[in-house]
Enzyme design. Structure first.
Site, short mmCIF file in Angstrom:
data_model
loop_
_atom_site.label_atom_id
_atom_site.label_comp_id
_atom_site.label_asym_id
_atom_site.label_seq_id
_atom_site.Cartn_x
_atom_site.Cartn_y
_atom_site.Cartn_z
N HIS A 157 -0.33 4.74 5.61
CA HIS A 157 -1.41 3.82 5.22
C HIS A 157 -2.20 3.31 6.41
O HIS A 157 -3.27 2.72 6.22
CB HIS A 157 -0.85 2.70 4.36
CG HIS A 157 -0.22 3.21 3.09
ND1 HIS A 157 -0.93 3.93 2.16
CD2 HIS A 157 1.07 3.16 2.63
CE1 HIS A 157 -0.13 4.29 1.18
NE2 HIS A 157 1.09 3.84 1.44
N TYR A 175 -1.89 -3.99 4.27
CA TYR A 175 -0.59 -3.40 4.63
C TYR A 175 -0.77 -2.31 5.69
O TYR A 175 -0.07 -2.28 6.70
CB TYR A 175 0.08 -2.83 3.38
CG TYR A 175 1.35 -2.07 3.64
CD1 TYR A 175 2.52 -2.72 4.01
CD2 TYR A 175 1.40 -0.68 3.52
CE1 TYR A 175 3.69 -2.02 4.26
CE2 TYR A 175 2.56 0.03 3.76
CZ TYR A 175 3.70 -0.65 4.14
OH TYR A 175 4.86 0.05 4.39
N ASP A 193 18.21 -8.86 7.66
CA ASP A 193 17.25 -8.83 6.57
C ASP A 193 17.02 -10.27 6.14
O ASP A 193 17.85 -11.15 6.40
CB ASP A 193 17.79 -8.01 5.39
CG ASP A 193 16.69 -7.53 4.46
OD1 ASP A 193 16.33 -6.35 4.53
OD2 ASP A 193 16.17 -8.35 3.69
N ASP A 246 14.65 -14.42 9.26
CA ASP A 246 13.24 -14.32 8.92
C ASP A 246 12.52 -13.79 10.15
O ASP A 246 12.46 -14.47 11.18
CB ASP A 246 12.71 -15.69 8.52
CG ASP A 246 11.25 -15.66 8.08
OD1 ASP A 246 10.56 -14.67 8.35
OD2 ASP A 246 10.81 -16.66 7.48
#
Length: 277
Positions: free
Chosen positions: A112, A135, A32, A50
């Site tokens: 989405h 997104y 993470d 990252d």
């Protein structure tokens, strides 16, 4: 399996999956951008990374058989802020998988990617994308990326179009879209232990009476959700105002993301009892 990599391990859903994944492999590598995930399980290691940086991603996947890719910004933000974690992060995962011989990626996609379809349309896994935000567009990008890497490079992937993953339904929309945490874990387990998946899209929803999506094309995964949001219907409707049919957030599958201004977070409009997609 010898090794599974979990990205987004400190996120709401990543935390729900760590125990399951640790039980399916000899070594779980959780990662993470946050500094940690709390107490580690016996066979779990944590690496802060990252996802937008290839030199931080590639070493994580060395020796892995599968990646459960849940790492991303889980919100609507300006496009340039989404680019690194949500677009480049996915490319770095799949390209590292290609270079290192990883067999399969299980990806946290989202409703989405289909959010602008009207609620009156029952959507299946074969219909064209209709993203509701940047997104959602990032989810479309990654689904297409996964299809390309399957067809060109033979890397399998399962794309989980997660709807509303929460402790319980928080609004009328969620009576159809709810995904319980137990069903989430079952869905991820079936995405891992099914012998052959190729490129597969499946909706992450529980066994809700009002379920608005069709998972029949992905039935071979063996995902059979058990929880049903209907047990919360009386409680939800008691506090739910009348629907505003001029609001895309109430008439489209994407909920508040469908009515959001591009690049602007709609999270403040969402009734989230605990954790959401």
């Amino acid at each position: 399996m010898k090794k599974i990599v979990l990205t987004g391990a400190n996120g709401n859903l990543g935390q729900e999956l760590r125990g399951l994944l640790a039980g399916l492999c000899d070594e779980l590598v959780s990662t993470d951008i946050a500094e940690g995930v709390g107490d580690l399980l016996d066979n779990e290691t944590f690496v802060q990374a990252d996802l937008s940086e290839m030199d931080q991603v590639r070493p994580l996947l060395e020796g892995a058989e599968m990646v459960v890719h849940f790492g991303a910004i889980v919100d609507e933000l300006p496009f340039d802020q989404m680019w690194g974690p949500n677009f480049m992060g996915s490319y770095n995962i799949w390209e590292s998988a290609r270079q290192l011989g990883v067999r399969r990626v299980v990806y946290a996609s989202s409703i989405h990617a289909m959010g602008m379809y009207p609620k009156t349309t029952r959507i299946d896994t074969e219909m064209p994308h209709r993203p509701d935000t940047y997104y959602g567009f990032a989810k479309c990008f990654t689904e297409d990326l996964g299809r390309m890497y399957w067809e060109k490079e033979g890397i399998e992937s399962v794309h989980l179009r997660i709807y509303s993953a929460t402790s319980k339904p928080g609004n009328a929309r969620a009576l159809g879209s709810w995904l319980s945490f137990d069903d989430l874990r079952q869905l991820v387990a079936r995405s891992i232990d099914t012998p052959v998946v190729g490129f597969t899209v499946v909706y992450g929803v529980s066994n809700n009476d009002r379920c608005p999506v069709d998972n029949s094309a992905a039935a071979f995964l063996g995902y059979r959700p058990k929880d049903n949001a209907e047990i919360y219907a009386e409680e939800v409707f008691a506090k739910e105002p009348a629907a505003d049919l001029s609001d895309l957030g109430q008439t489209c599958h994407g909920g508040p993301f469908a009515s959001a201004v591009l690049g602007v977070s709609p999270m403040g409009q969402m009734a989230i009892p605990d954790k959401e997609d």
